[in-house]
Design a protein around this motif. Sequence first.
Motif, PDB file in Angstrom:
ATOM      1  N   LEU A 232     -25.375  -2.750   5.790  1.00 49.86           N
ATOM      2  CA  LEU A 232     -25.299  -3.363   4.461  1.00 49.86           C
ATOM      3  C   LEU A 232     -24.929  -2.337   3.404  1.00 49.86           C
ATOM      4  O   LEU A 232     -24.185  -2.636   2.461  1.00 49.86           O
ATOM      5  CB  LEU A 232     -26.638  -4.026   4.124  1.00 49.86           C
ATOM      6  N   ARG A 233     -25.445  -1.127   3.546  1.00 50.07           N
ATOM      7  CA  ARG A 233     -25.091  -0.060   2.597  1.00 50.07           C
ATOM      8  C   ARG A 233     -23.591   0.204   2.626  1.00 50.07           C
ATOM      9  O   ARG A 233     -22.946   0.339   1.582  1.00 50.07           O
ATOM     10  CB  ARG A 233     -25.852   1.212   2.957  1.00 50.07           C
ATOM     11  N   ASP A 234     -23.010   0.271   3.826  1.00 49.06           N
ATOM     12  CA  ASP A 234     -21.573   0.503   3.943  1.00 49.06           C
ATOM     13  C   ASP A 234     -20.783  -0.663   3.344  1.00 49.06           C
ATOM     14  O   ASP A 234     -19.724  -0.456   2.729  1.00 49.06           O
ATOM     15  CB  ASP A 234     -21.190   0.695   5.407  1.00 49.06           C
ATOM     16  N   ASP A 235     -21.282  -1.897   3.516  1.00 48.94           N
ATOM     17  CA  ASP A 235     -20.618  -3.048   2.914  1.00 48.94           C
ATOM     18  C   ASP A 235     -20.643  -2.964   1.386  1.00 48.94           C
ATOM     19  O   ASP A 235     -19.655  -3.286   0.714  1.00 48.94           O
ATOM     20  CB  ASP A 235     -21.291  -4.347   3.369  1.00 48.94           C
ATOM     21  N   ILE A 236     -21.770  -2.541   0.848  1.00 44.04           N
ATOM     22  CA  ILE A 236     -21.893  -2.418  -0.616  1.00 44.04           C
ATOM     23  C   ILE A 236     -20.910  -1.379  -1.141  1.00 44.04           C
ATOM     24  O   ILE A 236     -20.235  -1.583  -2.158  1.00 44.04           O
ATOM     25  CB  ILE A 236     -23.346  -2.050  -0.994  1.00 44.04           C
ATOM     26  N   ILE A 237     -20.815  -0.248  -0.457  1.00 43.18           N
ATOM     27  CA  ILE A 237     -19.878   0.796  -0.880  1.00 43.18           C
ATOM     28  C   ILE A 237     -18.446   0.275  -0.844  1.00 43.18           C
ATOM     29  O   ILE A 237     -17.646   0.536  -1.751  1.00 43.18           O
ATOM     30  CB  ILE A 237     -20.035   2.039   0.022  1.00 43.18           C
ATOM     31  N   ALA A 238     -18.125  -0.493   0.208  1.00 43.04           N
ATOM     32  CA  ALA A 238     -16.774  -1.045   0.328  1.00 43.04           C
ATOM     33  C   ALA A 238     -16.465  -2.014  -0.814  1.00 43.04           C
ATOM     34  O   ALA A 238     -15.381  -1.968  -1.417  1.00 43.04           O
ATOM     35  CB  ALA A 238     -16.625  -1.741   1.680  1.00 43.04           C
ATOM     36  N   LEU A 239     -17.413  -2.898  -1.130  1.00 47.68           N
ATOM     37  CA  LEU A 239     -17.175  -3.865  -2.202  1.00 47.68           C
ATOM     38  C   LEU A 239     -17.044  -3.183  -3.556  1.00 47.68           C
ATOM     39  O   LEU A 239     -16.228  -3.583  -4.394  1.00 47.68           O
ATOM     40  CB  LEU A 239     -18.307  -4.898  -2.231  1.00 47.68           C
ATOM     41  N   ARG A 240     -17.851  -2.175  -3.788  1.00 47.00           N
ATOM     42  CA  ARG A 240     -17.752  -1.461  -5.068  1.00 47.00           C
ATOM     43  C   ARG A 240     -16.397  -0.782  -5.208  1.00 47.00           C
ATOM     44  O   ARG A 240     -15.814  -0.740  -6.295  1.00 47.00           O
ATOM     45  CB  ARG A 240     -18.880  -0.434  -5.176  1.00 47.00           C
ATOM     46  N   LYS A 241     -15.891  -0.235  -4.115  1.00 46.40           N
ATOM     47  CA  LYS A 241     -14.589   0.419  -4.150  1.00 46.40           C
ATOM     48  C   LYS A 241     -13.497  -0.575  -4.512  1.00 46.40           C
ATOM     49  O   LYS A 241     -12.621  -0.300  -5.341  1.00 46.40           O
ATOM     50  CB  LYS A 241     -14.304   1.060  -2.793  1.00 46.40           C
ATOM     51  N   VAL A 242     -13.538  -1.749  -3.911  1.00 42.15           N
ATOM     52  CA  VAL A 242     -12.541  -2.780  -4.212  1.00 42.15           C
ATOM     53  C   VAL A 242     -12.710  -3.290  -5.637  1.00 42.15           C
ATOM     54  O   VAL A 242     -11.736  -3.516  -6.357  1.00 42.15           O
ATOM     55  CB  VAL A 242     -12.646  -3.940  -3.211  1.00 42.15           C
ATOM     56  N   PHE A 243     -13.954  -3.471  -6.054  1.00 43.28           N
ATOM     57  CA  PHE A 243     -14.237  -3.990  -7.395  1.00 43.28           C
ATOM     58  C   PHE A 243     -13.670  -3.068  -8.471  1.00 43.28           C
ATOM     59  O   PHE A 243     -13.085  -3.516  -9.460  1.00 43.28           O
ATOM     60  CB  PHE A 243     -15.741  -4.149  -7.571  1.00 43.28           C
ATOM     61  N   GLU A 244     -13.816  -1.754  -8.292  1.00 48.27           N
ATOM     62  CA  GLU A 244     -13.296  -0.813  -9.274  1.00 48.27           C
ATOM     63  C   GLU A 244     -11.777  -0.834  -9.310  1.00 48.27           C
ATOM     64  O   GLU A 244     -11.160  -0.662 -10.351  1.00 48.27           O
ATOM     65  CB  GLU A 244     -13.787   0.596  -8.943  1.00 48.27           C
ATOM     66  N   ARG A 245     -11.138  -1.064  -8.167  1.00 40.54           N
ATOM     67  CA  ARG A 245      -9.689  -1.076  -8.107  1.00 40.54           C
ATOM     68  C   ARG A 245      -9.104  -2.365  -8.669  1.00 40.54           C
ATOM     69  O   ARG A 245      -7.979  -2.403  -9.143  1.00 40.54           O
ATOM     70  CB  ARG A 245      -9.230  -0.898  -6.658  1.00 40.54           C
ATOM     71  N   ASN A 246      -9.871  -3.459  -8.603  1.00 40.59           N
ATOM     72  CA  ASN A 246      -9.320  -4.782  -8.874  1.00 40.59           C
ATOM     73  C   ASN A 246      -9.569  -5.248 -10.302  1.00 40.59           C
ATOM     74  O   ASN A 246      -9.857  -6.406 -10.540  1.00 40.59           O
ATOM     75  CB  ASN A 246      -9.915  -5.804  -7.893  1.00 40.59           C
ATOM     76  N   ALA A 247      -9.518  -4.327 -11.285  1.00 39.50           N
ATOM     77  CA  ALA A 247      -9.725  -4.705 -12.679  1.00 39.50           C
ATOM     78  C   ALA A 247      -8.484  -5.408 -13.218  1.00 39.50           C
ATOM     79  O   ALA A 247      -7.452  -4.800 -13.413  1.00 39.50           O
ATOM     80  CB  ALA A 247     -10.024  -3.465 -13.522  1.00 39.50           C
ATOM     81  N   VAL A 248      -8.565  -6.730 -13.402  1.00 32.80           N
ATOM     82  CA  VAL A 248      -7.431  -7.527 -13.861  1.00 32.80           C
ATOM     83  C   VAL A 248      -7.335  -7.430 -15.377  1.00 32.80           C
ATOM     84  O   VAL A 248      -8.339  -7.270 -16.063  1.00 32.80           O
ATOM     85  CB  VAL A 248      -7.604  -8.995 -13.420  1.00 32.80           C
ATOM     86  N   VAL A 249      -6.133  -7.514 -15.932  1.00 36.58           N
ATOM     87  CA  VAL A 249      -5.978  -7.451 -17.379  1.00 36.58           C
ATOM     88  C   VAL A 249      -6.577  -8.694 -18.018  1.00 36.58           C
ATOM     89  O   VAL A 249      -7.636  -8.666 -18.616  1.00 36.58           O
ATOM     90  CB  VAL A 249      -4.491  -7.285 -17.751  1.00 36.58           C
ATOM     91  N   LEU A 250      -5.897  -9.850 -17.889  1.00 31.18           N
ATOM     92  CA  LEU A 250      -6.403 -11.113 -18.430  1.00 31.18           C
ATOM     93  C   LEU A 250      -5.948 -12.236 -17.509  1.00 31.18           C
ATOM     94  O   LEU A 250      -5.128 -12.040 -16.612  1.00 31.18           O
ATOM     95  CB  LEU A 250      -5.881 -11.344 -19.851  1.00 31.18           C
ATOM     96  N   GLY A 251      -6.476 -13.439 -17.746  1.00 30.63           N
ATOM     97  CA  GLY A 251      -6.078 -14.580 -16.953  1.00 30.63           C
ATOM     98  C   GLY A 251      -4.597 -14.887 -17.087  1.00 30.63           C
ATOM     99  O   GLY A 251      -3.976 -14.597 -18.116  1.00 30.63           O
ATOM    100  N   GLU A 252      -4.020 -15.482 -16.054  1.00 32.37           N
ATOM    101  CA  GLU A 252      -2.578 -15.700 -16.027  1.00 32.37           C
ATOM    102  C   GLU A 252      -2.098 -16.688 -17.086  1.00 32.37           C
ATOM    103  O   GLU A 252      -0.917 -16.743 -17.395  1.00 32.37           O
ATOM    104  CB  GLU A 252      -2.155 -16.185 -14.644  1.00 32.37           C
ATOM    105  N   ASP A 253      -2.992 -17.491 -17.635  1.00 31.27           N
ATOM    106  CA  ASP A 253      -2.588 -18.451 -18.662  1.00 31.27           C
ATOM    107  C   ASP A 253      -2.753 -17.883 -20.075  1.00 31.27           C
ATOM    108  O   ASP A 253      -2.623 -18.614 -21.056  1.00 31.27           O
ATOM    109  CB  ASP A 253      -3.407 -19.733 -18.530  1.00 31.27           C
ATOM    110  N   THR A 254      -3.028 -16.581 -20.181  1.00 29.78           N
ATOM    111  CA  THR A 254      -3.285 -15.970 -21.483  1.00 29.78           C
ATOM    112  C   THR A 254      -1.996 -15.463 -22.103  1.00 29.78           C
ATOM    113  O   THR A 254      -1.275 -14.650 -21.507  1.00 29.78           O
ATOM    114  CB  THR A 254      -4.270 -14.794 -21.352  1.00 29.78           C
ATOM    115  N   ASN A 255      -1.669 -15.962 -23.293  1.00 30.72           N
ATOM    116  CA  ASN A 255      -0.563 -15.463 -24.109  1.00 30.72           C
ATOM    117  C   ASN A 255      -1.143 -15.077 -25.462  1.00 30.72           C
ATOM    118  O   ASN A 255      -1.590 -15.950 -26.224  1.00 30.72           O
ATOM    119  CB  ASN A 255       0.521 -16.530 -24.282  1.00 30.72           C
TER     120      ASN A 255
END
Length: 661
Positions: A232-255
């Motif tokens: 579970l610890r390794d899973d948590i580390i993996a998810l945190r790594k992806v979470f930090e990389r996956n910072a989206v700007v804004l929703g696709e319907d945002t103008n």
Amino acid sequence: MADPASYRPRPGEIPTDPGVYRFRDEHGRIIYVGKAKNLRSRLNSYFANPATLLPKTHAMVHHAASVQWTTVGSELEALQLEYTWIKEFTPRYNLAFRDDKTYPYLAVSMGEKYPRVQVMRGERRKGTKYFGPYTAGAIRETMDTLLRVFPVRSCSVGVLRRAERSGRPCLLGYIDKCAAPCVGRISEEEHKALAQDFCDFMGGEAKRFIGKLEQQMAAAVAELDYEQAARLRDDIIALRKVFERNAVVLGEDTNADIFAVEQDDLEAAVQVFHVRGGRIRGQRGWVVEKVEDATEADLWEHLMQQVYGGEEQQQDSIPRQILVPELPANHEDLAQWLAGLRNGPVEIKVPQRGEKAALMETVRQNATQAMALHKSRRAGDLTTRSLALQELQEALDLPMPLLRIECYDISHVQGTNVVASMVVVEDGLAKKGEYRKFAITGEAAIDDTASMHDVITRRFRNYLAESEARANAVAATGEVSGALTGEDAAEAPKSKFAYPPNLVVVDGGIPQVNAAQRALAELGITDVAVIGLAKRLEEVWVPDSDFPVILPRSSEGLYLLQRIRDEAHRFAITFHRAKRGKAMTASVLDTVPGLGAAKQKALLDHFGSMKKVRAAPAEELAAAKGIGPVLAQAIHDTLNTGDEANAAAPAVNMTTGEILD
């Protein structure tokens, strides 16, 4: 062919944040767009020895005439912005991503019986959820990492059917990278729920899943199941790594157009990010002169009119949302006017929280850096500095050039811990080695005018004393030039202050100016001019005058005075905070004669707390390092026979309320 040294940014101008940079040619056309995790490190590499550059890079930097940059919040945002601008401007030196290909997306085909996770490009398909974009390497790593936590099917249709016919899963099923719904390990509904969890995580609910795994890990540890806890610890580390990389700007319907500003009393640096379809499609910046007495709300109203009201303004360039840090004056009427130009509703609002507020903070950081860059380039330009000094000399009608200017500022909190600062500018540049600090006590600390009189008196009295001592030393040696050598130089008094300035600037109005002038007159100094800069209206006051000298708001001389005044204020505030921090720490041990800071520390280190020090007899106190029998008895008497209220009180930091024992 341009010389890269002609447009290379000065050291320290480039931020160390992630961002996107653009090289432009002499006509302003963008010829190269790049991204960097550290803008300063990346851009400096372009201005290295030309012999070390690749042929394409060498040609590009010699073709370019300027370089600009935009900071963003993360590497992913830099990637998205780089991709957007390469597609929009098609720079000639960008080889990658100029074809019709797009960045890959992570896609989940929720419309299938068994949803599949895969990498997809091109047109979007109905019933499929997309996340990204990513670089080719990053998307494979992200997908592989997530499949260990969310083992959703990722195989092709052919592999799936073959597994269903044979009753045996593929390799991914054997290594737990797939839940293997094809052979009935989980049901169709359970697999769809697993795929939905995958989508929820990628959609921004990462903290919920990470928190759930942390609870499961804690439960496993409580049951002494350390192998499960490690997984579970390794899973948590993996998810945190992806979470930090996956910072989206804004929703696709945002103008939206997102504005931010950094301002002082004379100018304002404005930045805007143009977000279309949830991606940053462009960025602009201005440094504008502020209208006197105008509020920030007035600034935004005028800015909206200029940005969106031009004849060349396209109808589709006005977005649905305009986000600003403060609502413009008459924002409802302004929104109605913009809606008429757009032929659709327009909303002007202030984001309070969430992704839009976070992106506005990124825009604000760009405005802050643009303002700092504007000021540093203005201050560093020799022509501009010369013009500023000349304008000041002419406006103040001074006979001598302003080779040296000193500025003084007083800082205190309701008359306590009064301090003053002296900053020095020579030839328009700060000379930090000759800055000085003053602590003000007694009658001089009554008010700002008394403090200013005291500081000016002390500064120039020291100068006169040093001048007299040096003159005596020169007379004793018989050297007309005043050059001292050998023992005479060693015995000469060490100078605390350099030669006197041509101009003294005080922070304040006519009372502070008259106090400074009076101090100089009492010392017999008549060749030093004195002025004051009043902060509210940026008025320049001269001694014994009923009216201020008004410099044009675009005057380089006024900009120079403002920079000097702000630097003096910064230096005074820094000293005041340090002095206040020391004064706000109080202890009953301070009242013991002969017990200094070092012995107090040794005493507390020996016993561990004030409570134990107070309870210890004199014989035990004497066992502490540096504490003799007489001092130990004095400590014991102070803590136990003195004022009961003081004796019972521990040492406390009066600023934070922290108990120091």
